[in-house]
Design a protein around this motif. Structure first.
Motif, short mmCIF file in Angstrom:
data_model
loop_
_atom_site.label_atom_id
_atom_site.label_comp_id
_atom_site.label_asym_id
_atom_site.label_seq_id
_atom_site.Cartn_x
_atom_site.Cartn_y
_atom_site.Cartn_z
N ILE A 254 -0.76 -5.20 -9.09
CA ILE A 254 0.62 -5.49 -8.69
C ILE A 254 0.61 -5.84 -7.22
O ILE A 254 0.27 -5.01 -6.37
CB ILE A 254 1.54 -4.27 -8.96
CG1 ILE A 254 1.56 -3.94 -10.45
CG2 ILE A 254 2.95 -4.57 -8.46
CD1 ILE A 254 2.37 -2.70 -10.78
N LEU A 255 0.96 -7.08 -6.91
CA LEU A 255 0.89 -7.57 -5.54
C LEU A 255 2.19 -7.34 -4.77
O LEU A 255 2.17 -7.05 -3.58
CB LEU A 255 0.57 -9.08 -5.53
CG LEU A 255 -0.68 -9.51 -6.30
CD1 LEU A 255 -0.85 -11.02 -6.22
CD2 LEU A 255 -1.92 -8.80 -5.78
N GLN A 256 3.31 -7.51 -5.46
CA GLN A 256 4.61 -7.35 -4.81
C GLN A 256 5.62 -6.81 -5.81
O GLN A 256 5.47 -6.99 -7.03
CB GLN A 256 5.13 -8.69 -4.27
CG GLN A 256 4.37 -9.24 -3.08
CD GLN A 256 4.93 -10.57 -2.64
OE1 GLN A 256 5.98 -11.00 -3.09
NE2 GLN A 256 4.22 -11.24 -1.74
N ASP A 277 13.09 -4.57 -12.04
CA ASP A 277 12.19 -4.99 -10.97
C ASP A 277 11.38 -6.21 -11.41
O ASP A 277 10.97 -6.32 -12.58
CB ASP A 277 11.22 -3.87 -10.59
CG ASP A 277 11.86 -2.80 -9.74
OD1 ASP A 277 13.02 -3.01 -9.33
OD2 ASP A 277 11.22 -1.76 -9.49
N VAL A 278 11.16 -7.12 -10.47
CA VAL A 278 10.26 -8.24 -10.71
C VAL A 278 8.90 -7.90 -10.09
O VAL A 278 8.83 -7.59 -8.89
CB VAL A 278 10.80 -9.54 -10.09
CG1 VAL A 278 9.80 -10.68 -10.28
CG2 VAL A 278 12.14 -9.91 -10.72
N LEU A 279 7.88 -7.89 -10.91
CA LEU A 279 6.53 -7.57 -10.43
C LEU A 279 5.73 -8.86 -10.34
O LEU A 279 5.67 -9.63 -11.30
CB LEU A 279 5.83 -6.60 -11.40
CG LEU A 279 6.56 -5.31 -11.75
CD1 LEU A 279 5.68 -4.47 -12.68
CD2 LEU A 279 6.91 -4.53 -10.50
N ASN A 348 -4.93 -5.71 -1.50
CA ASN A 348 -5.33 -6.24 -2.80
C ASN A 348 -6.29 -7.39 -2.60
O ASN A 348 -6.07 -8.25 -1.74
CB ASN A 348 -4.12 -6.74 -3.59
CG ASN A 348 -3.27 -5.59 -4.12
OD1 ASN A 348 -3.79 -4.66 -4.73
ND2 ASN A 348 -1.96 -5.66 -3.89
N VAL A 349 -7.34 -7.45 -3.40
CA VAL A 349 -8.28 -8.56 -3.37
C VAL A 349 -7.87 -9.54 -4.47
O VAL A 349 -7.86 -9.20 -5.65
CB VAL A 349 -9.73 -8.08 -3.59
CG1 VAL A 349 -10.67 -9.28 -3.56
CG2 VAL A 349 -10.12 -7.07 -2.51
N LEU A 374 -13.80 -12.26 1.05
CA LEU A 374 -12.72 -11.76 0.21
C LEU A 374 -11.40 -12.38 0.63
O LEU A 374 -11.10 -12.46 1.82
CB LEU A 374 -12.60 -10.24 0.32
CG LEU A 374 -13.87 -9.39 0.16
CD1 LEU A 374 -13.51 -7.91 0.26
CD2 LEU A 374 -14.59 -9.69 -1.13
N LEU A 375 -10.62 -12.83 -0.34
CA LEU A 375 -9.24 -13.25 -0.08
C LEU A 375 -8.36 -12.06 -0.39
O LEU A 375 -8.24 -11.64 -1.54
CB LEU A 375 -8.86 -14.44 -0.95
CG LEU A 375 -7.40 -14.91 -0.83
CD1 LEU A 375 -7.10 -15.38 0.58
CD2 LEU A 375 -7.09 -15.99 -1.85
N ILE A 376 -7.75 -11.50 0.64
CA ILE A 376 -6.98 -10.27 0.44
C ILE A 376 -5.52 -10.48 0.80
O ILE A 376 -5.18 -11.35 1.60
CB ILE A 376 -7.55 -9.10 1.26
CG1 ILE A 376 -7.32 -9.33 2.75
CG2 ILE A 376 -9.02 -8.86 0.96
CD1 ILE A 376 -7.54 -8.10 3.60
N GLN A 377 -4.69 -9.66 0.20
CA GLN A 377 -3.28 -9.58 0.55
C GLN A 377 -3.03 -8.21 1.13
O GLN A 377 -3.36 -7.19 0.50
CB GLN A 377 -2.40 -9.79 -0.68
CG GLN A 377 -0.90 -9.74 -0.36
CD GLN A 377 -0.06 -9.36 -1.55
OE1 GLN A 377 -0.46 -8.51 -2.34
NE2 GLN A 377 1.08 -9.99 -1.70
N ALA A 378 -2.47 -8.20 2.32
CA ALA A 378 -2.23 -6.91 2.98
C ALA A 378 -1.10 -7.06 3.97
O ALA A 378 -0.75 -8.17 4.40
CB ALA A 378 -3.49 -6.43 3.69
N ALA A 379 -0.51 -5.94 4.33
CA ALA A 379 0.54 -5.93 5.35
C ALA A 379 -0.07 -6.22 6.72
O ALA A 379 -1.27 -6.01 6.93
CB ALA A 379 1.24 -4.58 5.35
N PRO A 380 0.74 -6.69 7.67
CA PRO A 380 0.20 -7.04 8.99
C PRO A 380 -0.56 -5.90 9.67
O PRO A 380 -1.59 -6.13 10.31
CB PRO A 380 1.45 -7.42 9.79
CG PRO A 380 2.41 -7.92 8.75
CD PRO A 380 2.15 -7.07 7.53
#
Length: 623
Positions: A254-256, A277-279, A348-349, A374-380
């Motif tokens: 779950i990314l967002q 909720d939209v996941l 998240n990767v 790695l392509l990651i999603q993360a908070a600043p």
């Protein structure tokens, strides 16, 4: 001799296949040499226990350790980053000026700071420079790696290979390298190599990474991004994001979470899911179908297709970023499932690149290797923490970097002292002063020696005293796998010498002297070392090739020191593959390169510099 050759073959196989980390392979080699040595089971390798562990106390090992710490001190001041920003301001949006600035900074700086951390520092700066100027990063990152290799040959301390080769040369010939022993040839290599990159090389590099930066499209993960709505009767209602999806049973993240028009990103772990909720998920088609059927979810039909759609509508910094895994990272050799990466960094990767392959699903099961991106999603704030951690190379500069700029004068003065004191010819100065003044006391200077080992260790102490480095940062600054590689592989070179293996191989190569002049044999050694370095580490190739080169030189009646220099230059300028030299690995993922790109650009460069180097050695030192 046969036993030692068998261990060499085993080491080569393990280095090439990466079945074990390189440092573990080196320790295995060391253990085998001791087990089969004088104090082991039988006297086959002629390596005693003391000789087996001698790599740990070898001057080259300790010097490399000290230089890694000093390089870390320089990088923590932000000096190289400041030079990089000035480079970016000079280059602007002109591609030729960007390339010239990249080479102009990376080359000279790598002569005085170990070239590996120089590339690690400059990767995010060059990537940002490329995107700001609408240039593909592919056009600049490979020249960055190559230029750092050119610069590494300007001084003794430019690369760990030079330091190791100097120690072996001192043991075999009684002639270790001086600080600026080969600088004149190094300058020629830097100039010729730079001209090649500026005129021919950059035309051979394809634009693997799109000019318009969009990681979603670059990594081709559109099909793995989906939006679903949580139905009121879904069993996910009331669960936290962390526990909602069984990561073992389902390859999904779950990314967002989007609730009432508000987008939530990391950290999401403890957020409770509600009906409606939209996941936003990362999941393959098969996994998605299973989740929809099991958890009563409804597809929205509007999955994010671009990076802009995946990022939240806030003024926060970007949430997608590339992260390169350097040697020594706690992630190297582990899988995402076995590490605590997600929990530690709330990240998240989404995908990763490994040796040219893009992995988009079942990532938790794949072993992460050095050089993977790695392509990651993360908070600043998570991205900032990743940037501050030497376990990672983040391919973008943080918005608010934490540099000790006030310590730049201290760090540069200490580095100048380390280099200067080791380079001063104390003996010649003492003799000259004694002759000019008639004061015999000055002749005592002739006995004064300031080896780089001593000045480097003194520099480490000075960095701590001056506050450039904290005492606890000394250990984080050391690439321990490099240290263990040196310690484990050095006894293998000793075993080759003591069992006669180096003599035999040297005699076989010297037989080519029947058909080739000494200059031709020297060129053969250069090319052989370059090819070997392409599949194993540069330090390992130096240990294996130098004893053989010395014997071959004796066999053809040539200067052994000339052969030592040829092997050293070849091992430190390995352009043909991404795995032979660590800086090539650092740019492999962020540049989106394929294995063949290194051959396409590096092969002509390797041949060109083989001629330049061999002729230069013959001209400056003679054969």
């Amino acid at each position: 001799m046969l036993v030692v050759f068998g261990i060499v073959v085993l080491a080569l196989v393990l280095f090439v296949t990466e079945a074990l980390p390189i440092d573990v392979t080196a320790i295995l080699v060391m253990v085998l040499l001791m087990l089969l040595g004088t104090e082991g089971l039988v006297n086959l390798t002629h390596i005693s226990t003391a000789e087996g562990i001698s790599g740990f106390s070898n001057p080259a090992t300790i010097t490399v350790l000290a230089m890694l710490i000093l390089s870390s001190g320089i990088s923590r001041t932000g000096l190289v980053q400041i030079l990089g920003r000035k480079m970016a301001a000079f280059a602007g949006e002109d591609r030729d000026r960007q390339l010239l600035a990249t080479i102009g900074v990376a080359g000279p700086v790598s002569g005085f700071i170990n070239n590996t951390p120089v590339v690690a520092i400059l990767v995010p700066i060059i990537t940002d420079l490329a995107h700001a100027g609408k240039t593909s990063p592919s056009k600049l990152l490979l020249p960055l790696s190559y230029a750092s290799m050119f610069g590494g040959m300007l001084t003794l301390i430019g690369t760990s290979t030079n330091i190791l080769a100097s120690d072996i040369s001192g043991r075999l010939l009684g002639h270790p390298f001086g600080m600026f022993e080969f600088t004149k040839l190094g300058v020629i290599v830097l100039v010729v190599g730079s001209l090649y990159l500026l005129t021919v090389g950059h035309r051979l590099i394809p634009e693997r990474v799109p000019v318009d930066e969009d990681y979603i499209q670059e990594y081709a993960i559109e099909e793995y991004l989906t939006e679903v709505v949580v139905d009121p009767e879904s069993p996910l209602v009331g669960q936290t994001v962390e526990t909602a999806i069984d990561g073992v049973a389902f390859d999904a993240d779950i990314l967002q979470v989007v609730r009432d028009g508000e987008e939530f990103i990391e950290p999401l772990g403890h957020k409770t899911i509600r009906a409606g909720d939209v996941l936003r998920l990362r999941a393959g088609r098969e996994t998605l179908q299973q989740l929809v059927e099991r958890d009563t979810l409804t597809l929205t039909g509007h999955p994010p297709r671009t990076e802009a759609e995946l990022e939240p509508d806030t003024e926060a910094a970007q949430t997608l970023v590339e992260v390169v895994i350097p040697r020594g990272s706690f992630l190297a050799g582990k899988s995402l499932a076995s590490s605590t990466f997600r929990q530690r960094y709330d990240a998240n990767v989404l995908a990763f690149r490994s040796r040219g392959e893009t992995v988009r699903d079942h990532m938790d099961r794949r072993r992460i290797r050095v050089g993977d991106t790695l392509l990651i999603q993360a908070a600043p704030d998570s991205i900032d923490r990743l940037s501050d951690n030497e376990d990672f190379i983040v391919a973008h500069e943080p918005e608010q970097p934490h540099y000790r700029t006030e310590k730049i004068p201290h760090a540069t003065a200490i580095m100048a002292g380390v280099v200067g004191l080791a380079a001063v010819p104390w003996g010649a100065i003492g003799s000259a002063l004694a002759g000019l003044t008639g004061v015999g006391a000055f002749s005592a200077l002739a006995a004064l020696s300031m080896p780089i080992l001593v000045t480097a260790l003194a520099g480490v102490v000075a960095m701590v005293v001056a506050g450039v480095l904290e005492p606890t940062e000394l250990y984080d600054a050391v690439e321990w796998d490099v240290i263990f590689l040196l310690a484990g592989i050095i006894p293998l070179g000793i075993a080759l010498e003591q069992t006669g293996g180096a003599d035999l191989l040297g005699a076989l190569v010297a037989a080519t002297g029947t058909y080739l002049p000494p200059l031709g044999v020297l060129w053969v050694f250069y090319m052989a070392t370059g090819l070997l370095t392409g599949v194993i580490s540069n330090n390992a190739s130096v240990v294996l090739m130098l004893p053989v080169a010395v014997e071959a030189a004796n066999g053809v009646g040539a200067s052994p020191f000339a052969f030592v220099l040829a092997v050293t230059f070849a091992a430190s300028t390995a352009f043909l593959t991404p795995v032979g030299y660590q800086t090539n690995l650092f740019v492999y993922g962020p540049g989106g390169y394929k294995f063949s790109d290194y051959i396409r650009v590096g092969a002509p460069l390797q041949v060109l510099l083989s001629v330049v180097t061999v002729v230069g050695i013959a001209f400056f030192w003679g054969l």
